[in-house]
Design a protein around this motif. Sequence first.
Motif: not given
Length: 144
Positions: A3-19
Amino acid sequence: MLKTCSCGETMRMKLRTVIYSSKVEIDNVPVYTCKACSRSEVYTVVKTDLTGLIGKLGAQPEKQTFRFDDWNEWANLLVEAFDVHKKQPDPALIDRLAGERIDMLLDLYSLAEKIGDNEWKNDISKRLTQLSHTASIHRSAIAP
């Protein structure tokens, strides 16, 4: 899955821990992350289920850990895709896994219907709904 980030760079999907509330760890949440600006964003198609889980925990939850992939069928599918591919899963792999998962759930639904297990049918129906509602969003979110 990119996905394209608001800063213009590419965002990658990761599986993360949300606290949540400094006490609850929710593992395997699909999150887009940007290396350039450190921005993170929960994958749109799972936000509703994540907020639903957090809502069920209440304002003062006890210390505990959840696997989000046990709560959300789409996250479960992504965990499987990341396990197979080890890095960014191929969109074709995700589509194949989604089709296989839908077929399996439909078979299970038929079995649950035959034995008259309404609770099981409702659970399978919820899982099918999660997959069917997210499949079209997923396809539009995949970068070429």
